[in-house]
Design a protein around this motif. Structure first.
Motif, PDB file in Angstrom:
ATOM      1  N   ILE A 190       0.842  -1.208   0.000  1.00  0.00           N
ATOM      2  CA  ILE A 190       0.000   0.000   0.000  1.00  0.00           C
ATOM      3  C   ILE A 190       0.877   1.258   0.000  1.00  0.00           C
ATOM      4  CG2 ILE A 190      -1.814   1.267   1.280  1.00  0.00           C
ATOM      5  CD1 ILE A 190      -2.572  -1.512   2.494  1.00  0.00           C
ATOM      6  N   HIS A 191       2.005   1.188   0.752  1.00  0.00           N
ATOM      7  CA  HIS A 191       2.887   2.358   0.858  1.00  0.00           C
ATOM      8  C   HIS A 191       4.301   2.024   0.386  1.00  0.00           C
ATOM      9  CE1 HIS A 191      -0.112   4.487   3.233  1.00  0.00           C
ATOM     10  NE2 HIS A 191      -0.274   3.387   3.942  1.00  0.00           N
ATOM     11  N   PRO A 192       4.471   1.761  -0.903  1.00  0.00           N
ATOM     12  CA  PRO A 192       5.844   1.440  -1.353  1.00  0.00           C
ATOM     13  C   PRO A 192       6.745   2.676  -1.327  1.00  0.00           C
ATOM     14  CG  PRO A 192       4.350   1.617  -3.233  1.00  0.00           C
ATOM     15  CD  PRO A 192       3.500   1.808  -2.004  1.00  0.00           C
ATOM     16  N   GLN A 234       9.296  -5.202  -2.279  1.00  0.00           N
ATOM     17  CA  GLN A 234       8.963  -6.483  -2.907  1.00  0.00           C
ATOM     18  C   GLN A 234       8.345  -7.477  -1.916  1.00  0.00           C
ATOM     19  OE1 GLN A 234       9.904  -5.740  -5.803  1.00  0.00           O
ATOM     20  NE2 GLN A 234       9.887  -7.562  -7.085  1.00  0.00           N
ATOM     21  N   PHE A 235       8.867  -7.484  -0.678  1.00  0.00           N
ATOM     22  CA  PHE A 235       8.482  -8.547   0.263  1.00  0.00           C
ATOM     23  C   PHE A 235       7.944  -8.051   1.606  1.00  0.00           C
ATOM     24  CE2 PHE A 235      11.979 -10.287  -2.343  1.00  0.00           C
ATOM     25  CZ  PHE A 235      11.274 -11.289  -2.978  1.00  0.00           C
ATOM     26  N   GLY A 236       8.028  -6.759   1.883  1.00  0.00           N
ATOM     27  CA  GLY A 236       7.628  -6.249   3.199  1.00  0.00           C
ATOM     28  C   GLY A 236       8.825  -6.227   4.137  1.00  0.00           C
ATOM     29  N   TYR A 237       8.795  -5.313   5.143  1.00  0.00           N
ATOM     30  CA  TYR A 237       9.969  -5.119   5.994  1.00  0.00           C
ATOM     31  C   TYR A 237      10.274  -6.340   6.853  1.00  0.00           C
ATOM     32  CZ  TYR A 237      13.495  -3.129   8.904  1.00  0.00           C
ATOM     33  OH  TYR A 237      14.694  -2.912   9.523  1.00  0.00           O
ATOM     34  N   ARG A 238       9.230  -7.016   7.329  1.00  0.00           N
ATOM     35  CA  ARG A 238       9.435  -8.122   8.282  1.00  0.00           C
ATOM     36  C   ARG A 238      10.208  -9.275   7.614  1.00  0.00           C
ATOM     37  NH1 ARG A 238       8.712  -7.324  13.697  1.00  0.00           N
ATOM     38  NH2 ARG A 238       9.192  -9.374  14.507  1.00  0.00           N
TER      39      ARG A 238
END
Ligand SMILES: Cc1cc2nc3c(=O)[nH]c(=O)nc-3n(C[C@H](O)[C@H](O)[C@H](O)COP(=O)(O)OP(=O)(O)OC[C@H]3O[C@@H](n4cnc5c(N)ncnc54)[C@H](O)[C@@H]3O)c2cc1C
Length: 491
Positions: free
Chosen positions: A117-119, A133-137
């Motif tokens: 949603i917030h790239p 690409q994959f999210g911070y976690r």
């Protein structure tokens, strides 16, 4: 200049076209460069395990031509060690979910949704690119710690280019599809699956050095010269051409070697500094600022028949310094002198001159012994012996300005010295694997022999090269997985 895969391939291709050459190698003992195999008391070790895999049939055929039956086909098993758990690598859904647990899995899903949603707009750093690409976690579990071990710098400082080159085309959805769906339901059908999810690779029976020792023997038999212990220290040019080079031999003597065409696999930073008369001021300044990551391997013999089943394990865990552990007996049984024992290579990424690099060999073997014990891989008393192999300039660093610097150097050399060609990995400051390095050399040798005008700088760079079979990214870093592992290369 240089008897690594690129230099020897160039000479081999020239020889096939009836052109004799001289290969000048600084190392007094080994050919093969980064792809050499070192032996200690009958145990053989690579500088990092070298998988032989190429999307180029020509390169595959060349390996077969040289090695014949000595080339083995091996099954691949590799896992990631993180926080006392082993994650299958490439990831498998059940194993990953069990290891992470439901709470962490939910966090990863939410963080992925947030990133979509917030790239980060126009990602410049590796961190921003992978997070998008994959999210911070997931980024922090599968990319951050290992990548920072490999490069010795924050993922914020590393260029997005590196991620784009190594893991282009991957997305979390593709990774999940790959981990969950049976092969026949995956996009692209059976062929794409076979190409992207590589479970096997080829490997010479006695390690990658065997390939380069055989090529050297063939070159010599055909009347070419391969000189070991001949370090190029100056490159003389005049009237727009390189005329000769000065080499310093192992005994300290210097002499001049002349020629018509010069192919360099010497690290670009060193090469530009060797030009006489000196290179232009902008080219010199650009070259001085190119950076490299160095590497050392502590090769130990363990008094145990089976230590772990993997070819190698990535150690993401931040509690130890080791980055990856190779089990060479699982690459080829001929790599050990006694099948009741095991040869492991503990790989540490470092900078020449830093604390790890300057540690005494005995201390490094102690460190390896302690870390094997703390990872519960073997007991300290099972480590029978250890050898340290230091390898400067294992990785050309892709920081955010390397591209501009390289362009200044290339523009200068192209225009000033057209009979000097750069090939290979450090020779082009390009993150090339063995097959890419060989391909750049083949093209340049052909240009010299046949008058063609292939562009070696296109190898392993253009989008098509990656997309065509999606092998480069997938094979080198594993399957379609969210992790940034250079083959080698560390990746
Ligand atoms: C840890 C690690 C793991 C890897 N794993 C894989 C893998 O699994 N599969 C794969 O395909 N690739 C792998 N690679 C990449 C592969 O090793 C390189 O692509 C390949 O070795 C590059 O070949 P090259 O000839 O360009 O350079 P190098 O191998 O670096 O050879 C250059 C040669 O030039 C010599 N030289 C330097 N300066 C001078 C001088 N002044 N005068 C004379 N000689 C000089 C050096 O001594 C060296 O022998 C790995 C690399 C590393 C570091």
């Amino acid at each position: 200049m240089g008897a690594g895969p690129a230099g020897l391939t160039a000479a081999y291709e020239l020889s096939r076209h009836g052109i004799r050459s001289t290969v000048l190698e600084a190392d007094p003992r080994f050919v093969g460069g980064l792809a050499r195999t070192v032996e200690a008391n009958g145990y053989r070790f690579d500088i990092g395990g070298h998988r032989f895999f190429s999307k180029s049939q020509e390169i595959e055929d060349l390996w077969t031509e040289i090695l014949g039956d000595e080339m083995l086909s091996r099954e691949r098993l590799s896992r990631i060690y993180y926080r006392n758990k082993y994650f299958d690598y490439p990831l498998k859904a059940t194993n990953a979910l069990l290891n992470m647990g439901p709470v962490e899995t939910l966090r990863c899903a939410l963080s992925y949704a947030w990133a979509r949603i917030h790239p980060v707009k126009n990602p410049i750093s590796l961190e921003d690119w992978v997070r998008n690409q994959f999210g911070y976690r997931l980024f922090s579990i599968f990319f951050k710690t290992y990548t920072e071990k490999v490069w010795g710098m924050s993922t914020k400082e590393l260029s997005a280019d590196w991620a784009a080159q190594r893991i282009k085309g991957l997305s979390l959805m593709a990774a999940v599809r790959s981990a969950i769906l049976p092969q026949r339901f995956q996009r692209g059908g059976r062929e794409a699956v076979i190409k992207t999810l590589i479970d096997r690779f080829r490997y010479p029976r006695l390690g990658p050095g065997q390939m380069w020792e055989l090529v050297t023997a063939r070159l010599r038999a055909a009347g070419n010269t391969v000189e070991l212990g001949s370090c190029v220290v100056a490159i003389h040019h005049g009237d727009g051409r390189v005329r000769s080079v000065t080499v310093r031999t192992a005994s300290g003597e210097t002499r001049e070697v002349s020629g018509t065409d010069f192919i360099s696999t010497i690290p670009v930073r060193d090469l530009v500094g060797m030009l006489a008369p000196a290179a232009s001021e902008p080219a010199r300044q650009a070259a001085e600022k190119l950076r490299y990551r160095d590497f050392l391997s502590v090769a130990v013999v363990v008094n145990r028949e089976t230590v772990f089943p993997d070819n190698w394990i990535y150690i993401h865990d931040p509690s130890v310094k080791v980055g990856r552990i190779q089990n060479f007996k699982n690459w080829s049984p001929a790599m050990v002198a006694d099948l009741k024992k095991t040869g492991l290579g503990l790989e540490y990424f470092c900078f020449e001159g830093d604390g790890l690099w300057t540690m005494a060999d005995a201390e490094l073997v102690d460190l390896a012994r302690d870390e094997l014990a703390s990872l519960r891989i073997c007991r300290p008393d099972e480590v029978l012996s250890g050898t340290v192999i230091r390898m400067p300039k294992a990785y050309p660093v892709y920081d955010d300005v390397y591209k501009q610097r390289l362009k200044v150097i290339r523009d200068y050399l192209d225009q000033a010295l057209p009979n000097l060609d750069l090939v290979g990995r450090n020779g082009m400051h390009h993150y090339n694997n063995q097959d890419h390095s060989m391909m750049t050399a083949l093209l340049v040798a052909r240009n010299i022999a046949l008058g063609t005008s292939y562009d070696q700088w296109k190898v392993n760079t253009d989008a098509e090269y990656h997309e065509e079979a999606r092998i480069d990214a997938d094979d080198r870093s594993g399957r379609l997985v969210p992790t940034a592992i250079p083959v080698d290369d560390a990746a």
